[in-house]
Design a protein around this motif. Structure first.
Motif, PDB file in Angstrom:
ATOM      1  N   THR A 146     -32.481   5.774  30.143  1.00 36.47           N
ATOM      2  CA  THR A 146     -32.129   6.025  28.727  1.00 36.47           C
ATOM      3  C   THR A 146     -32.267   7.665  28.503  1.00 36.47           C
ATOM      4  OG1 THR A 146     -33.437   4.059  27.935  1.00 36.47           O
ATOM      5  CG2 THR A 146     -33.597   6.024  26.449  1.00 36.47           C
ATOM      6  N   GLY A 147     -33.264   8.172  29.113  1.00 34.29           N
ATOM      7  CA  GLY A 147     -33.262   9.786  29.143  1.00 34.29           C
ATOM      8  C   GLY A 147     -32.297  10.602  29.914  1.00 34.29           C
ATOM      9  N   TRP A 148     -31.793  10.261  30.963  1.00 35.49           N
ATOM     10  CA  TRP A 148     -30.643  10.871  31.459  1.00 35.49           C
ATOM     11  C   TRP A 148     -29.403  10.355  31.010  1.00 35.49           C
ATOM     12  CZ3 TRP A 148     -31.015  15.297  34.124  1.00 35.49           C
ATOM     13  CH2 TRP A 148     -32.233  15.662  34.751  1.00 35.49           C
ATOM     14  N   SER A 149     -29.268   9.331  30.653  1.00 30.57           N
ATOM     15  CA  SER A 149     -28.068   9.024  29.901  1.00 30.57           C
ATOM     16  C   SER A 149     -27.848   9.718  28.710  1.00 30.57           C
ATOM     17  CB  SER A 149     -28.001   7.407  29.265  1.00 30.57           C
ATOM     18  OG  SER A 149     -28.199   6.621  30.686  1.00 30.57           O
ATOM     19  N   SER A 150     -28.976  10.257  28.000  1.00 29.24           N
ATOM     20  CA  SER A 150     -28.970  11.053  27.195  1.00 29.24           C
ATOM     21  C   SER A 150     -28.296  12.468  27.320  1.00 29.24           C
ATOM     22  CB  SER A 150     -30.258  11.155  26.123  1.00 29.24           C
ATOM     23  OG  SER A 150     -30.935   9.800  26.033  1.00 29.24           O
ATOM     24  N   ALA A 151     -28.322  12.675  28.331  1.00 28.87           N
ATOM     25  CA  ALA A 151     -27.694  14.058  29.047  1.00 28.87           C
ATOM     26  C   ALA A 151     -26.454  14.293  28.199  1.00 28.87           C
ATOM     27  CB  ALA A 151     -27.784  14.392  30.178  1.00 28.87           C
ATOM     28  N   ALA A 152     -25.662  13.131  28.327  1.00 29.20           N
ATOM     29  CA  ALA A 152     -24.212  12.981  27.708  1.00 29.20           C
ATOM     30  C   ALA A 152     -24.173  13.380  26.216  1.00 29.20           C
ATOM     31  CB  ALA A 152     -23.799  11.769  27.882  1.00 29.20           C
ATOM     32  N   MET A 153     -25.051  12.935  25.495  1.00 27.69           N
ATOM     33  CA  MET A 153     -25.470  13.501  24.213  1.00 27.69           C
ATOM     34  C   MET A 153     -25.917  14.782  23.950  1.00 27.69           C
ATOM     35  SD  MET A 153     -24.607  10.192  23.256  1.00 27.69           S
ATOM     36  CE  MET A 153     -24.919  10.347  21.341  1.00 27.69           C
ATOM     37  N   ILE A 154     -26.313  15.193  24.824  1.00 34.39           N
ATOM     38  CA  ILE A 154     -26.677  16.812  24.897  1.00 34.39           C
ATOM     39  C   ILE A 154     -25.167  17.611  25.197  1.00 34.39           C
ATOM     40  CG2 ILE A 154     -27.921  18.810  26.005  1.00 34.39           C
ATOM     41  CD1 ILE A 154     -30.248  16.679  26.536  1.00 34.39           C
ATOM     42  N   LEU A 322     -34.381  13.002  25.741  1.00 30.79           N
ATOM     43  CA  LEU A 322     -34.347  13.074  27.064  1.00 30.79           C
ATOM     44  C   LEU A 322     -35.824  13.437  27.680  1.00 30.79           C
ATOM     45  CD1 LEU A 322     -32.785  13.957  29.730  1.00 30.79           C
ATOM     46  CD2 LEU A 322     -32.388  16.101  28.939  1.00 30.79           C
ATOM     47  N   ALA A 323     -36.596  14.451  26.869  1.00 32.04           N
ATOM     48  CA  ALA A 323     -37.764  14.870  27.268  1.00 32.04           C
ATOM     49  C   ALA A 323     -39.126  13.630  27.252  1.00 32.04           C
ATOM     50  CB  ALA A 323     -38.278  16.061  26.554  1.00 32.04           C
ATOM     51  N   LEU A 324     -38.814  12.656  26.313  1.00 31.24           N
ATOM     52  CA  LEU A 324     -39.983  11.921  26.204  1.00 31.24           C
ATOM     53  C   LEU A 324     -39.677  10.596  26.597  1.00 31.24           C
ATOM     54  CD1 LEU A 324     -41.142  12.971  22.490  1.00 31.24           C
ATOM     55  CD2 LEU A 324     -41.969  13.930  24.621  1.00 31.24           C
ATOM     56  N   SER A 325     -38.461  10.183  26.968  1.00 27.07           N
ATOM     57  CA  SER A 325     -38.238   8.620  27.382  1.00 27.07           C
ATOM     58  C   SER A 325     -38.689   8.262  28.481  1.00 27.07           C
ATOM     59  CB  SER A 325     -36.679   8.379  27.517  1.00 27.07           C
ATOM     60  OG  SER A 325     -35.969   8.590  26.354  1.00 27.07           O
ATOM     61  N   ALA A 381     -37.232   8.651  20.405  1.00 25.67           N
ATOM     62  CA  ALA A 381     -37.857   8.459  21.780  1.00 25.67           C
ATOM     63  C   ALA A 381     -39.175   7.660  21.778  1.00 25.67           C
ATOM     64  CB  ALA A 381     -38.336   9.899  22.178  1.00 25.67           C
ATOM     65  N   THR A 382     -39.792   7.533  20.746  1.00 30.51           N
ATOM     66  CA  THR A 382     -40.751   6.630  20.692  1.00 30.51           C
ATOM     67  C   THR A 382     -40.508   4.949  20.767  1.00 30.51           C
ATOM     68  OG1 THR A 382     -42.318   8.300  19.606  1.00 30.51           O
ATOM     69  CG2 THR A 382     -43.151   6.165  19.412  1.00 30.51           C
ATOM     70  N   MET A 383     -39.368   4.912  20.336  1.00 33.86           N
ATOM     71  CA  MET A 383     -38.924   3.416  19.906  1.00 33.86           C
ATOM     72  C   MET A 383     -37.808   3.007  21.027  1.00 33.86           C
ATOM     73  SD  MET A 383     -35.609   2.153  18.734  1.00 33.86           S
ATOM     74  CE  MET A 383     -35.167   3.621  17.805  1.00 33.86           C
ATOM     75  N   VAL A 384     -36.982   3.723  21.543  1.00 36.13           N
ATOM     76  CA  VAL A 384     -35.800   3.158  22.131  1.00 36.13           C
ATOM     77  C   VAL A 384     -36.224   2.646  23.596  1.00 36.13           C
ATOM     78  CG1 VAL A 384     -33.686   3.682  23.489  1.00 36.13           C
ATOM     79  CG2 VAL A 384     -33.999   4.924  21.262  1.00 36.13           C
ATOM     80  N   THR A 385     -37.112   3.183  24.429  1.00 37.62           N
ATOM     81  CA  THR A 385     -37.075   2.368  25.551  1.00 37.62           C
ATOM     82  C   THR A 385     -37.972   1.223  25.297  1.00 37.62           C
ATOM     83  OG1 THR A 385     -37.040   4.274  26.906  1.00 37.62           O
ATOM     84  CG2 THR A 385     -38.236   2.690  27.966  1.00 37.62           C
ATOM     85  N   PRO A 386     -39.073   1.189  24.542  1.00 36.62           N
ATOM     86  CA  PRO A 386     -39.961   0.254  24.234  1.00 36.62           C
ATOM     87  C   PRO A 386     -38.891  -1.141  23.757  1.00 36.62           C
ATOM     88  CG  PRO A 386     -41.050   2.075  23.518  1.00 36.62           C
ATOM     89  CD  PRO A 386     -39.864   2.384  24.058  1.00 36.62           C
TER      90      PRO A 386
END
Length: 464
Positions: A146-154, A322-325, A381-386
């Motif tokens: 989830t976090g590294w995939s978000s690098a695309a969004m950055i 990205l930082a918290l996932s 970030a608090t919600m997506v991975t859970p």
């Protein structure tokens, strides 16, 4: 679905599998994020107003959201690795057509083709992780994905904005070429896959109903802005779309009772976390779809930000994700997903309400939009991975592909319906008052997702 072989060969290539899953999602996420910052430039070059802007977003989401269900079944039948490869090739070809599109209509068709490729890639990439990892390691891997995939969004909004301002919007579609090539090479290095012992038939009628349902409703909602609610095209599209959606569940039950594999195994919804998690997904991702579409248009068309600055201004949620996932994923694996899924959307809803303070002065970004986006980022970030772990942890591994597809499809469909309704909320044109109404809609949807999660999710242990 028949259980896969006990050898689970993907576990021998876990690192490669994780990198492939990340890169595959990176390609899809990159394209999604760059398109939003390019919408004003596309409108100026190809014309068509808000309707074309909506279709550039929703043509992709219609095919992605509806065909992702078929792709989930294909993933479970033909193997995750093969389907990921097919998806990447289709996505690459469609990107080239987008870059060369001479008219809005051609661009919209090419975007729909990109959605086909994205549909093949999305559930299979996550299902690769489900097949390769177990227990807390799986939750942590999903968090990393989830976090590294978000690098695309950055990279998308910022680099895409620079390209739009410097070279033109067409070049943003060239950005996907390099990660596609790299990912296809890496996919060839995976030595195994997960296959059922017997290949069941694909539910073609269910797939057609899904496409007609999603496409018809979105066509009607968008075109009513141009033609009016009473136009024959609008009425026909809404009737066909609604009728197809209403027929979908009875047809799936019929297929199941006939002993054939359905497009969506309805038995999956007997798992509490699966059904509740998907209900929360509808409202939460509907709100997030509104955020991505409306905020980017507002800062460019009302505040006059150039594309690169609009990309930079909308980065906070992605940076926080990205930082918290990974950390949140590890904590949710230890303590369970329930309160993470309840708290995250509530925090994001406060952020959406803060954005109602935005006015005509661009300096208001610092005390309205920026703090709102920061809270939205913390909430996401608090919600997506859970949420992902709760939904997929409640389904058998042999059905991880279709389970992932259902969740992704509902997320995409929620986004595309809300974007289709954006014209109604904005009254046909972006304005400060329309932006305030959109922010209130976001807040209500996020609060609904928070309440559903708090009441319905259970902290059941993940499957070993």
């Amino acid at each position: 679905m028949t259980a896969p072989a006990a050898t689970a060969p993907l576990r021998d290539d876990r690192r490669v599998v994780l990198v492939v899953a990340i890169l595959a999602s990176f390609v899809v996420g990159l394209d999604t994020s760059v398109v939003n910052v390019a919408l004003p430039a596309i409108r100026q070059d190809l014309g068509g107003g808000l309707v074309v802007q909506q279709w550039v977003v929703d043509a992709y989401l219609v095919t992605l959201g509806s065909l992702i269900l078929v792709a989930g079944s294909l993933s479970d039948v033909f193997g995750r690795v093969r389907i990921v490869t097919w998806g990447l090739v289709v996505f690459g070809v469609a990107s080239v057509v987008c870059a060369a599109a001479p008219t809005g209509a051609v661009l919209i068709v090419a975007r729909a083709l990109q959605g086909v490729g994205g549909a093949l890639v999305t559930p299979s990439s996550l299902a690769l992780i489900i097949a390769a990892y177990r227990g807390p390691a799986r939750t942590k891997a999903i968090g990393t994905w989830t976090g590294w995939s978000s690098a695309a969004m950055i990279l998308g909004p910022l680099v895409g904005g620079l390209i739009v301002d410097g070279l033109g919007w067409r070049w943003i579609f060239v950005l996907t070429a390099l990660p596609i090539v790299v990912t296809v090479v890496l996919v060839s290095r995976i030595s195994g896959d997960v296959h059922p012992e017997h290949r069941p038939r694909i539910d073609v009628v269910g797939a057609v109903l899904a496409v007609l349902g999603a496409g018809g409703v979105v066509l009607g909602l968008i075109e009513q802005e141009r033609l009016g609610w009473g136009a024959p095209v609008v009425v026909t599209a809404l009737v066909v779309g609604a009728g197809s959606l209403l027929a979908f569940v009875p047809w799936e039950r019929h297929v199941t009772h006939a002993g054939r594999p359905p497009l969506v195994p309805l038995d999956l919804f007997r798992a509490r976390n699966f059904s509740v998690g998907n209900a929360a997904t509808l409202s939460i991702y509907g709100a997030l779809g509104m955020v991505g579409f409306v905020v980017t248009l507002f800062v460019q068309e009302v505040w006059g930000f150039p594309a690169w600055l609009a990309g930079l201004a909308t980065l906070p949620p992605t940076l926080l994700l990205l930082a918290l996932s990974s950390t949140v994923g590890a904590l949710a694996g230890r303590y369970g997903p329930r309160w993470f899924m309840a708290a995250g959307p509530a925090i994001a809803a406060v952020g959406a309400l803060l954005m109602t303070g935005a006015g005509q002065d661009p300096r208001g970004y610092w005390w309205s939009v920026l703090p709102g986006l920061v809270l939205i980022g913390v909430g996401i970030a608090t919600m997506v991975t859970p949420l992902t772990s709760a939904v997929l942890g409640s389904v058998p591994e042999s059905e991880a592909g279709v389970g992932s597809a259902v969740n992704n499809a509902l997320a995409r469909i929620a986004s595309l319906v809300v974007v289709a309704l954006a014209g109604v909320v904005l009254a046909g044109e972006m304005s400060t008052a329309g932006f305030h109404r959109a922010a209130l809609v976001m807040a209500c949807l996020l609060l609904a997702g928070s309440l559903v999660s708090a009441v319905g999710i259970r902290n059941a242990p993940l499957r070993p």
